[in-house]
Design a protein around this motif. Sequence first.
Motif, PDB file in Angstrom:
ATOM      1  N   THR A 120       0.834  -1.209   0.000  1.00  0.00           N
ATOM      2  CA  THR A 120       0.000   0.000   0.000  1.00  0.00           C
ATOM      3  C   THR A 120       0.861   1.249   0.000  1.00  0.00           C
ATOM      4  O   THR A 120       1.743   1.407   0.854  1.00  0.00           O
ATOM      5  CB  THR A 120      -0.930   0.004   1.228  1.00  0.00           C
ATOM      6  OG1 THR A 120      -1.838  -1.098   1.136  1.00  0.00           O
ATOM      7  CG2 THR A 120      -1.718   1.297   1.311  1.00  0.00           C
ATOM      8  N   ALA A 121       0.641   2.106  -0.976  1.00  0.00           N
ATOM      9  CA  ALA A 121       1.447   3.321  -1.120  1.00  0.00           C
ATOM     10  C   ALA A 121       0.906   4.135  -2.293  1.00  0.00           C
ATOM     11  O   ALA A 121       0.059   3.658  -3.056  1.00  0.00           O
ATOM     12  CB  ALA A 121       2.910   2.969  -1.371  1.00  0.00           C
ATOM     13  N   VAL A 122       1.430   5.343  -2.431  1.00  0.00           N
ATOM     14  CA  VAL A 122       1.234   6.103  -3.659  1.00  0.00           C
ATOM     15  C   VAL A 122       2.384   5.732  -4.588  1.00  0.00           C
ATOM     16  O   VAL A 122       3.550   5.798  -4.192  1.00  0.00           O
ATOM     17  CB  VAL A 122       1.209   7.616  -3.403  1.00  0.00           C
ATOM     18  CG1 VAL A 122       1.052   8.365  -4.723  1.00  0.00           C
ATOM     19  CG2 VAL A 122       0.074   7.977  -2.454  1.00  0.00           C
ATOM     20  N   TYR A 123       2.038   5.330  -5.781  1.00  0.00           N
ATOM     21  CA  TYR A 123       3.033   4.905  -6.756  1.00  0.00           C
ATOM     22  C   TYR A 123       3.265   6.038  -7.754  1.00  0.00           C
ATOM     23  O   TYR A 123       2.313   6.573  -8.323  1.00  0.00           O
ATOM     24  CB  TYR A 123       2.571   3.639  -7.471  1.00  0.00           C
ATOM     25  CG  TYR A 123       2.732   2.403  -6.608  1.00  0.00           C
ATOM     26  CD1 TYR A 123       1.935   2.209  -5.485  1.00  0.00           C
ATOM     27  CD2 TYR A 123       3.690   1.438  -6.907  1.00  0.00           C
ATOM     28  CE1 TYR A 123       2.088   1.087  -4.681  1.00  0.00           C
ATOM     29  CE2 TYR A 123       3.856   0.314  -6.111  1.00  0.00           C
ATOM     30  CZ  TYR A 123       3.047   0.148  -4.994  1.00  0.00           C
ATOM     31  OH  TYR A 123       3.212  -0.963  -4.204  1.00  0.00           O
ATOM     32  N   TYR A 124       4.541   6.356  -7.949  1.00  0.00           N
ATOM     33  CA  TYR A 124       4.932   7.449  -8.832  1.00  0.00           C
ATOM     34  C   TYR A 124       5.754   6.920  -9.999  1.00  0.00           C
ATOM     35  O   TYR A 124       6.637   6.077  -9.819  1.00  0.00           O
ATOM     36  CB  TYR A 124       5.780   8.474  -8.083  1.00  0.00           C
ATOM     37  CG  TYR A 124       5.068   9.177  -6.949  1.00  0.00           C
ATOM     38  CD1 TYR A 124       5.114   8.676  -5.655  1.00  0.00           C
ATOM     39  CD2 TYR A 124       4.365  10.358  -7.181  1.00  0.00           C
ATOM     40  CE1 TYR A 124       4.472   9.310  -4.617  1.00  0.00           C
ATOM     41  CE2 TYR A 124       3.718  11.010  -6.149  1.00  0.00           C
ATOM     42  CZ  TYR A 124       3.780  10.484  -4.870  1.00  0.00           C
ATOM     43  OH  TYR A 124       3.136  11.133  -3.844  1.00  0.00           O
ATOM     44  N   CYS A 125       5.495   7.473 -11.149  1.00  0.00           N
ATOM     45  CA  CYS A 125       6.299   7.168 -12.328  1.00  0.00           C
ATOM     46  C   CYS A 125       7.375   8.239 -12.479  1.00  0.00           C
ATOM     47  O   CYS A 125       7.093   9.443 -12.353  1.00  0.00           O
ATOM     48  CB  CYS A 125       5.407   7.131 -13.565  1.00  0.00           C
ATOM     49  SG  CYS A 125       6.291   6.701 -15.084  1.00  0.00           S
ATOM     50  N   HIS A 126       8.580   7.795 -12.736  1.00  0.00           N
ATOM     51  CA  HIS A 126       9.716   8.696 -12.929  1.00  0.00           C
ATOM     52  C   HIS A 126      10.308   8.466 -14.319  1.00  0.00           C
ATOM     53  O   HIS A 126      10.450   7.315 -14.761  1.00  0.00           O
ATOM     54  CB  HIS A 126      10.779   8.421 -11.854  1.00  0.00           C
ATOM     55  CG  HIS A 126      12.114   9.015 -12.154  1.00  0.00           C
ATOM     56  ND1 HIS A 126      13.152   8.275 -12.684  1.00  0.00           N
ATOM     57  CD2 HIS A 126      12.570  10.283 -12.025  1.00  0.00           C
ATOM     58  CE1 HIS A 126      14.194   9.055 -12.849  1.00  0.00           C
ATOM     59  NE2 HIS A 126      13.869  10.287 -12.445  1.00  0.00           N
ATOM     60  N   VAL A 127      10.638   9.542 -14.981  1.00  0.00           N
ATOM     61  CA  VAL A 127      11.212   9.471 -16.326  1.00  0.00           C
ATOM     62  C   VAL A 127      12.515  10.247 -16.360  1.00  0.00           C
ATOM     63  O   VAL A 127      12.563  11.418 -15.941  1.00  0.00           O
ATOM     64  CB  VAL A 127      10.244  10.038 -17.384  1.00  0.00           C
ATOM     65  CG1 VAL A 127      10.860   9.946 -18.777  1.00  0.00           C
ATOM     66  CG2 VAL A 127       8.913   9.300 -17.339  1.00  0.00           C
ATOM     67  N   ASP A 128      13.561   9.593 -16.826  1.00  0.00           N
ATOM     68  CA  ASP A 128      14.862  10.238 -17.044  1.00  0.00           C
ATOM     69  C   ASP A 128      14.964  10.484 -18.545  1.00  0.00           C
ATOM     70  O   ASP A 128      15.062   9.530 -19.323  1.00  0.00           O
ATOM     71  CB  ASP A 128      15.976   9.325 -16.549  1.00  0.00           C
ATOM     72  CG  ASP A 128      17.370   9.881 -16.811  1.00  0.00           C
ATOM     73  OD1 ASP A 128      18.343   9.146 -16.567  1.00  0.00           O
ATOM     74  OD2 ASP A 128      17.484  11.041 -17.266  1.00  0.00           O
ATOM     75  N   ASP A 174      14.839  15.041 -14.690  1.00  0.00           N
ATOM     76  CA  ASP A 174      13.967  14.041 -14.087  1.00  0.00           C
ATOM     77  C   ASP A 174      12.541  14.568 -14.116  1.00  0.00           C
ATOM     78  O   ASP A 174      12.293  15.703 -13.720  1.00  0.00           O
ATOM     79  CB  ASP A 174      14.368  13.779 -12.630  1.00  0.00           C
ATOM     80  CG  ASP A 174      15.728  13.140 -12.521  1.00  0.00           C
ATOM     81  OD1 ASP A 174      16.586  13.670 -11.787  1.00  0.00           O
ATOM     82  OD2 ASP A 174      15.938  12.103 -13.191  1.00  0.00           O
ATOM     83  N   TYR A 175      11.628  13.720 -14.562  1.00  0.00           N
ATOM     84  CA  TYR A 175      10.227  14.101 -14.637  1.00  0.00           C
ATOM     85  C   TYR A 175       9.423  13.128 -13.777  1.00  0.00           C
ATOM     86  O   TYR A 175       9.690  11.922 -13.777  1.00  0.00           O
ATOM     87  CB  TYR A 175       9.711  14.072 -16.080  1.00  0.00           C
ATOM     88  CG  TYR A 175      10.455  15.013 -17.006  1.00  0.00           C
ATOM     89  CD1 TYR A 175      11.562  14.588 -17.735  1.00  0.00           C
ATOM     90  CD2 TYR A 175      10.044  16.338 -17.153  1.00  0.00           C
ATOM     91  CE1 TYR A 175      12.242  15.447 -18.574  1.00  0.00           C
ATOM     92  CE2 TYR A 175      10.717  17.205 -17.998  1.00  0.00           C
ATOM     93  CZ  TYR A 175      11.819  16.747 -18.705  1.00  0.00           C
ATOM     94  OH  TYR A 175      12.482  17.613 -19.531  1.00  0.00           O
ATOM     95  N   TRP A 176       8.426  13.665 -13.092  1.00  0.00           N
ATOM     96  CA  TRP A 176       7.609  12.844 -12.192  1.00  0.00           C
ATOM     97  C   TRP A 176       6.127  13.000 -12.509  1.00  0.00           C
ATOM     98  O   TRP A 176       5.667  14.084 -12.868  1.00  0.00           O
ATOM     99  CB  TRP A 176       7.829  13.262 -10.738  1.00  0.00           C
ATOM    100  CG  TRP A 176       9.186  12.948 -10.216  1.00  0.00           C
ATOM    101  CD1 TRP A 176      10.283  13.752 -10.259  1.00  0.00           C
ATOM    102  CD2 TRP A 176       9.599  11.749  -9.561  1.00  0.00           C
ATOM    103  NE1 TRP A 176      11.350  13.120  -9.677  1.00  0.00           N
ATOM    104  CE2 TRP A 176      10.957  11.885  -9.231  1.00  0.00           C
ATOM    105  CE3 TRP A 176       8.949  10.565  -9.224  1.00  0.00           C
ATOM    106  CZ2 TRP A 176      11.684  10.888  -8.574  1.00  0.00           C
ATOM    107  CZ3 TRP A 176       9.663   9.575  -8.566  1.00  0.00           C
ATOM    108  CH2 TRP A 176      11.007   9.739  -8.251  1.00  0.00           C
ATOM    109  N   GLY A 177       5.397  11.917 -12.338  1.00  0.00           N
ATOM    110  CA  GLY A 177       3.952  11.984 -12.420  1.00  0.00           C
ATOM    111  C   GLY A 177       3.366  12.418 -11.092  1.00  0.00           C
ATOM    112  O   GLY A 177       4.087  12.599 -10.095  1.00  0.00           O
ATOM    113  N   GLN A 178       2.035  12.545 -11.059  1.00  0.00           N
ATOM    114  CA  GLN A 178       1.339  12.996  -9.864  1.00  0.00           C
ATOM    115  C   GLN A 178       1.137  11.880  -8.852  1.00  0.00           C
ATOM    116  O   GLN A 178       0.854  12.152  -7.680  1.00  0.00           O
ATOM    117  CB  GLN A 178      -0.027  13.584 -10.254  1.00  0.00           C
ATOM    118  CG  GLN A 178       0.075  14.859 -11.062  1.00  0.00           C
ATOM    119  CD  GLN A 178       0.703  15.976 -10.262  1.00  0.00           C
ATOM    120  OE1 GLN A 178       0.330  16.233  -9.119  1.00  0.00           O
ATOM    121  NE2 GLN A 178       1.678  16.670 -10.844  1.00  0.00           N
TER     122      GLN A 178
END
Length: 127
Positions: A90-98, A115-119
């Motif tokens: 259980t957590a908030v899952y974040y997508c990261h893009v390099d 570095d780019y992150w989703g919400q």
Amino acid sequence: QVQVVESGGGLVQAGGSLRLSCTASGITVNIYSMDWYRQAPGKQRELVASLDFRGGPNYADSVKGRFTISRDGGRKTINLQMDSLRPEDTAVYYCHVDATAREFDRGQYIPKRRDYWGQGTQVTVSS
């Protein structure tokens, strides 16, 4: 401008499955890797799974054998198939893009690596 959008979170019982997706859009020159991180309440953000576009996948020990990261063909989309889910997932899952993307700076477009992150998307596993 690169945008990162996640989808697929939700509530599931322990032992169940969920599939997360992440899509990067924008003026990208090159994507080096796309990864999934997660952050549980009161804990630091941790790397769950990573996909080097010139290499292969890597997983945190806690999810090996249960989670699978994959790329959607040649598209700027990755998926995270999560099986045998546990309450501790259980957590908030974040997508990261390099990635390197063109940014407008002082009258011209210049490639810059960032570095780019989703919400983030909430995953809740009930016991």
